[in-house]
Design a protein around this motif. Structure first.
Motif, PDB file in Angstrom:
ATOM      1  N   ILE A 168       5.380  11.904  -5.427  1.00  0.00           N
ATOM      2  CA  ILE A 168       4.112  11.241  -5.728  1.00  0.00           C
ATOM      3  C   ILE A 168       3.746  10.312  -4.580  1.00  0.00           C
ATOM      4  O   ILE A 168       4.593   9.615  -4.035  1.00  0.00           O
ATOM      5  CB  ILE A 168       4.246  10.440  -7.030  1.00  0.00           C
ATOM      6  N   SER A 184       5.549   3.189   1.650  1.00  0.00           N
ATOM      7  CA  SER A 184       6.972   3.499   1.732  1.00  0.00           C
ATOM      8  C   SER A 184       7.181   4.998   1.913  1.00  0.00           C
ATOM      9  O   SER A 184       8.043   5.422   2.676  1.00  0.00           O
ATOM     10  CB  SER A 184       7.707   3.026   0.476  1.00  0.00           C
ATOM     11  N   THR A 197       0.697  -0.361  -3.339  1.00  0.00           N
ATOM     12  CA  THR A 197       0.324  -0.588  -4.735  1.00  0.00           C
ATOM     13  C   THR A 197       1.450  -1.249  -5.512  1.00  0.00           C
ATOM     14  O   THR A 197       2.626  -1.135  -5.166  1.00  0.00           O
ATOM     15  CB  THR A 197      -0.031   0.742  -5.424  1.00  0.00           C
ATOM     16  N   ASP A 222       9.534  -7.237  -2.919  1.00  0.00           N
ATOM     17  CA  ASP A 222       9.226  -8.579  -3.422  1.00  0.00           C
ATOM     18  C   ASP A 222       8.771  -8.612  -4.871  1.00  0.00           C
ATOM     19  O   ASP A 222       8.643  -9.691  -5.439  1.00  0.00           O
ATOM     20  CB  ASP A 222       8.127  -9.205  -2.541  1.00  0.00           C
TER      21      ASP A 222
END
Ligand SMILES: Cc1cc2nc3c(=O)[nH]c(=O)nc-3n(C[C@H](O)[C@H](O)[C@H](O)COP(=O)(O)OP(=O)(O)OC[C@H]3O[C@@H](n4cnc5c(N)ncnc54)[C@H](O)[C@@H]3O)c2cc1C
Lengths: 816, 284
Positions: free
Chosen positions: B30, B36, B111, B124
């Protein structure tokens, strides 16, 4: 800062804060970087690289790659064989230097992880990459030597066939060369009745990390073979292509188009260039290779990487009497174009601005199975400056004096210039007192010292440190005779041509090859003043050997002090050459003419003619004196008479959070004396960028290998480059001691900030925590090292060899 | 670098996306913000045959009020999260942490759901989500299920989301009026945290009544410092007042050792940062 764009034409250009004229195209991308070049029928290359630090190549199976989609050719080192030429070292530092053969593509054995073993040429870059993954190389692992000190013991050999890892031993000895006393004597005296400070400092390995990755395009289809390359050194590249591949130099054209930074990292002739050259010639089609960032980090040369053993001798009062330097320098797997010359360039700089009786510099460049090491901004001088400026702080502590006072006791006074140092260099001019006084005042030195005292006394968890670096450096490489005496493979001159176009415009050709420095602007300012023409009318051409046929390129802060002087000489020749024609047109005697602000005038009259009109008259050539050729263009080759010696005082205040070891810069002031300034705005840019690179060595950057020889800091996730967010507002200013060895009175500034700032920062960090019994912290001063130092554990331990895995692939079994 | 070849599909609804996932199974990945996934593909650390881009599913974007919780759509960018009024009012800790993610460019693309699904222990957003007791809404071919924060993070880069499932939204129980602070320790500004501490507290008249503390990069998943939380109840809202409680921050953790710091140093940092984060959250 103000930009004076509409100043009256008579105002001199030199000294103006001109915005860089090249920036509009560079910033908006309205230019062609090498990777933007696309030629009809061009193939794309991908390299297959060794994952091993040291191994025998047993076999290479290219069948699967060769058969995949749109693959043109796959070559191994065996295929390229002698057509690939060799990659050379241009500065064997001794005649006995042991230099391993460096084939662009390895054939039998690889010597570092990242070395190229095969190349794939395909219709698209993606297809080339896909096929490169299919090349199957069988290796037999050999023992790798990775640690510099271990390598110097010769137990494991990086190149077994050489029989040793030590490439050479190079010495400068003040007694031997007659510039001072014998070092051992001076050290003995100090041991008996004085101070001896012995330290060992580490210069960690750095990566130049220029913004534009290296890229090369070779077009073998014309009469000349053309290479475009993101290089600092198109002229040297052309010469070495001819010398090592047998193609006549006249059949080679090398172009460095706009190049996005180098910092010494593109002062190299690279395996990638040579392989692209050989592949394009073999196939007969244009080929392009652009490296990825990961490839750049593992295979473009690294910088620094030294151990420095230092013995400083001084009187009890703090007057330094001598220094002995024993240097181990890691060259990595091969000796690069400058190679062992880089640490040797430090030989004349350990004595810096000081007056000593004795000095000895011993240097052993060593091979390891890691990425090769060569010039990086400052090249040899930052390492030397670091060592001596750290030692001067240590001496101050030993004697119990303020570190500025200790320096003043030892430095050359302004009235002593020109001054010949214990290393044998003659500094032309300088004023260390003036630069230091100004810096001290801007810094608010006394108030910060008071605050430091107060924080120490109250046991504040944030401690303040003050770091000093009163540096000098030698740049403007270099007088050709000196280079010759050092066994360097080239000269140090620079070439310039001034072409007067019939429409009054001026084309200037320089052999310096800018890659972000702003030459087009600064050089235009110089020529505009010299010829009295508008700044806008001057065009600077460079970087294409068919336009600029002669040159020695850009590095070592040489472009202005050497290349600028060549420009001045060429422009002056134009003025002289045009004079008889001007006299002829004015119907006057040449002796009665004077030239100023672009006009020849007849003394004592209002008669005159502009230089543009004279240029036009040579174009028509209807009316010119007998015996003169109808042309006033001129060229000049300038060989510098000396190096250039900028200096400055840098003061840094740093706050250390004693609970975490975090270092925060509080204030940074520098007063650099770089002689006369052509463009203050460009100078500020050079100083700012230089400072950040030097600070980054002190605090952030380090290339780390694991024990199998893999570069762990192999991406920008783990190789920490600072951004604007990590720096502070630098307060910069200047004093001016014009150079006496060039017409413009300028000194180099390209590397000054980098050379000066590293010790200023580390001195500040150590000063902040010295009350905890700390007298050294290994660079980079990471929070953990600083915290360990404060809390009594080892501040010198190596970085853990592990990377953060942020981009873990997840279900990797899909990826086999 | 150039990724390996893949096919690409951009469904416009969750149902279509689930269908595509069911069809291609473990050959698919996805794509949300790509911050990333794209580096992973470009560095050829993974080579899926299909990339299913959620970018066209508008229903997954946005933040809404849902009674005792706020609900953040998986595709909401970090930038939108940190500028959202509901987040600021009811989940201040999330805002504080989102502000610290990477740089402005990454925050405009990356996102909220993608970051949590990626489950980087140095990410984070995991620790704040964990500290606030977030619930993760996961859609699969069999319907939708909700997973609590304690069960969501399984291991390094591993969550409760199955291979054929999609994280659609995250419910954050309201912590209206709680003070919050995210203490992120880095060497350079654009870095992932070496260690970070997410703290949110309810304080009345200078005394902490309730506290939630999450730890980033102190193990293979985000961690909740429950020992600290318990010890904080009743503590004075100041650095000294919380010192003792904060000293427990590293208890039972197993942080990594890497270029940026050893495990031992990270354990030490966790206690200092916890003290500072809690005191700052409590306004002390
Ligand atoms: C330079 C840089 C610096 C960064 N620094 C930080 C930092 O300091 N702190 C930090 O926290 N993060 C940082 N990040 C990561 C960033 O926060 C990413 O946004 C985040 O990790 C992934 O979000 P994304 O939307 O980009 O997801 P993608 O990259 O698109 O996907 C990431 C993974 O999650 C899966 N996935 C995505 N969405 C869903 C979903 N809805 N359901 C199921 N699976 C899904 C994907 O398949 C993929 O495996 C950084 C990224 C970059 C490029």
């Amino acid at each position: 800062m103000t930009t004076i764009e509409e100043a009256p034409p008579a105002a001199p250009e030199i000294g103006k804060d001109r915005r860089r004229k090249e920036d509009q195209r560079l910033i908006t991308g309205r230019t062609r970087w090498t990777d933007n070049i696309a030629l009809p029928g061009m193939l794309h290359l991908a390299m297959v690289r060794s994952p091993h630090a040291h191994a025998k190549i047993l076999s290479i199976d290219i069948e699967a790659a060769d058969k995949s989609l749109n693959i043109y050719e796959v070559f191994t080192g065996k295929h390229l064989a002698e057509t690939q030429g060799v990659v050379v070292n241009a500065w064997p530092i001794t005649t006995e230097q042991k230099t391993p053969d460096h084939l662009p593509m390895a054939i039998d054995e690889v010597h570092f992880a990242g070395e190229i073993v095969a190349v794939v040429a395909a219709r698209t870059a993606a297809e080339a990459r896909d096929a490169a993954e299919l090349v199957d190389v069988e290796y037999e692992l050999l023992p790798a030597v990775l640690d510099l000190k271990e390598a110097a013991e010769d137990k494991v050999l990086a190149h077994p066939s050489l029989g040793t890892n030590k490439t050479a031993f190079w010495q400068l000895d003040s007694a031997g060369q007659g510039t001072g006393r014998a070092i051992d004597e001076v050290i003995e005296e100090a041991r008996a009745d004085g101070i001896v400070i012995e330290r060992e400092y580490r210069q960690q390995r750095l990566i130049p990390a220029f913004m534009e990755p290296r890229s090369v395009v070779v077009d073998p289809t014309g009469e000349q073979i053309t290479m475009w390359s993101a290089t600092q050194i198109p002229h040297i590249t052309r010469f070495l292509l001819a010398a090592t591949t047998g193609v006549p130099e006249s059949k080679i054209r090398v172009i460095a188009p706009d190049v996005g930074g180098g910092f010494g990292g593109k002062l190299q002739t690279t395996p990638e260039e040579w392989i692209t050259w050989a592949t394009a010639r073999k196939i007969g089609k244009p080929c392009k290779y652009t490296e990825t960032r990961s490839e750049s980090l593992i295979s473009a040369h690294h910088g620094r990487d030294q151990w420095q053993k230092l013995t400083l001798a001084a009187t009890k009062e703090g007057k330094v009497t001598g220094l002995k330097v024993d240097l181990l320098a890691d060259l990595g797997a091969y000796v690069g174009v400058v190679g062992g010359g880089v640490p040797v360039l430090g030989a004349w700089m350990f004595n810096a601005i000081y007056k000593w009786d004795a000095y000895q510099f011993n240097c052993t460049p060593v091979l390891t199975n890691k990425t090769w090491v060569d010039a990086y901004r400052g090249a040899g001088r930052p390492e030397a400056t670091y060592a001596i400026e750290r030692l001067m702080d240590e001496l101050a502590v030993e004697v119990g004096k303020d570190p500025l006072e200790i320096r003043e006791m030892n430095w050359i006074k302004h009235e002593e210039f020109p001054f010949t140092t214990v290393a044998g260099m003659t500094y032309d001019s300088g004023n260390y007192e003036a630069a230091t006084a100004k810096a001290k005042e801007m810094f608010g030195y006394d108030a910060l010292r008071a605050e430091q005292k107060q924080r120490r006394e109250s046991g504040d968890k944030v401690q303040l440190g003050i770091g000093i670096s009163t540096f000098t450096e030698m740049c403007g490489l270099a007088p050709s005779r000196v280079l010759g005496s050092l066994n360097y493979g080239a000269g140090g001159w620079e070439h310039a041509t001034v072409r007067m176009l019939p429409t009054g415009k001026v084309e200037v050709i320089t052999g310096a090859s800018a890659h972000g420095q702003g030459h087009e602007t600064a050089f235009s300012q110089i020529v505009a003043d010299r010829l009295g023409v508008p700044f806008e009318d001057v065009e600077i051409l460079h970087g294409d050997t068919q336009v600029s046929h002669k040159g020695l390129d850009t590095y070592g802060s040489r472009s202005l002090v050497v290349g600028g002087e060549a420009l001045v000489l060429a422009a002056d020749k134009v003025i002289e050459k045009a004079k008889p024609l001007a006299a002829h047109l004015l119907e006057a005697n040449a002796e009665d003419l004077e030239f100023s602000a672009g006009r020849y005038s007849v003394k004592g009259t209002d008669q005159g003619i502009g230089i543009a009109e004279v240029a036009l008259a040579t174009f028509a050539a209807h009316n010119y004196p007998e015996g003169m050729e109808p042309g006033i263009d001129a060229e000049s080759t300038y060989d510098p008479v000396n190096f250039s010696f900028p200096h400055g005082t840098h003061l840094c205040a740093a706050e250390v959070d004693t609970e975490t070891g975090q270092v925060k810069l509080r204030k940074y002031v520098c007063v650099d004396d770089i002689g006369n300034i052509i463009n203050p705005l460009i100078v500020s840019g050079q100083v700012h960028g230089g400072l950040v690179q030097g600070i980054a060595q002190a605090l952030w950057e380090e290339a780390v290998y694991d024990d199998s020889g893999t570069l762990v800091s192999g991406s920008f996730v783990d190789y920490l480059l600072p951004t604007a967010a990590d720096t502070i507002n630098f307060e910069i200013d200047h004093t001016t001691s014009p150079s006496t060895t060039n017409t413009l009175g300028t000194k180099g500034v390209g590397e000054a900030g980098t050379i000066a700032s590293t010790p200023a920062v580390v001195n500040a960090v150590v000063d902040a925590v010295r009350q905890f019994g700390v007298n050294d912290i290994l660079m980079p001063c990471t929070p953990e090292r600083v915290w360990s130092a404060i809390h009594g554990s080892d501040p010198g331990k190596d970085t853990v060899e592990g990377a953060m895995p942020h981009f873990d692939g997840g279900n990797q079994e899909d990826n086999q | 670098m150039i990724p390996a070849r893949f096919d690409y599909v951009a469904p416009t609804s969750v149902e279509e996306a689930l269908q595509a996932l069911a069809e291609h199974g473990d050959e698919a990945k996805i794509l949300a913000g790509g911050q990333s996934l794209l580096p992973v593909l470009r560095m050829r650390l993974n080579a899926p045959e299909w990339v299913i881009d959620l970018g066209k599913i508008d229903a997954l974007r946005g933040i809404r009020d849902d009674g005792d919780a706020i609900v953040i759509g998986a595709l909401t960018t970090h930038h939108d999260v940190m500028h959202d009024a509901l987040v600021e009012e009811h989940a201040l800790l999330i805002k504080k942490a989102a502000t610290e993610v990477a740089d402005a460019q990454v925050r405009h693309r990356g996102t909220f759901g993608g970051a949590l699904a990626h489950a980087d222990p140095a990410g984070d957003l995991g620790a704040p989500a964990l500290a606030l007791g977030a619930e993760f809404v996961i859609a699969g071919s069999g319907g939708t299920r909700t997973v609590g924060a304690d069960d969501f993070f399984v291991d390094l880069f591993e969550t409760a989301i199955g291979e054929d499932e999609i994280l659609t939204e995250v419910r954050i129980p309201k912590h209206t009026g709680w003070g919050a602070h995210y203490a992120k320790f880095v060497r350079v500004a654009h870095q992932w945290p070496i260690v970070a501490v997410a703290a949110t507290v309810k304080a009345d008249g200078g005394t902490i009544s309730e506290a939630r503390v999450g730890l980033t990069n102190m193990g293979s998943t985000p961690l909740r410092a429950r020992g600290v939380e318990e010890a904080l109840a009743g503590a004075t809202a100041s650095e000294d007042g919380v010192r003792e409680a904060a000293a427990k921050a590293a208890d039972g953790t197993n942080p990594p050792s890497d270029l940026n710091g050893s495990a031992e140093y990270r354990r030490h940092l966790a206690t200092v940062l916890t003290r500072r984060a809690v005191a700052a959250a409590a306004g002390g």
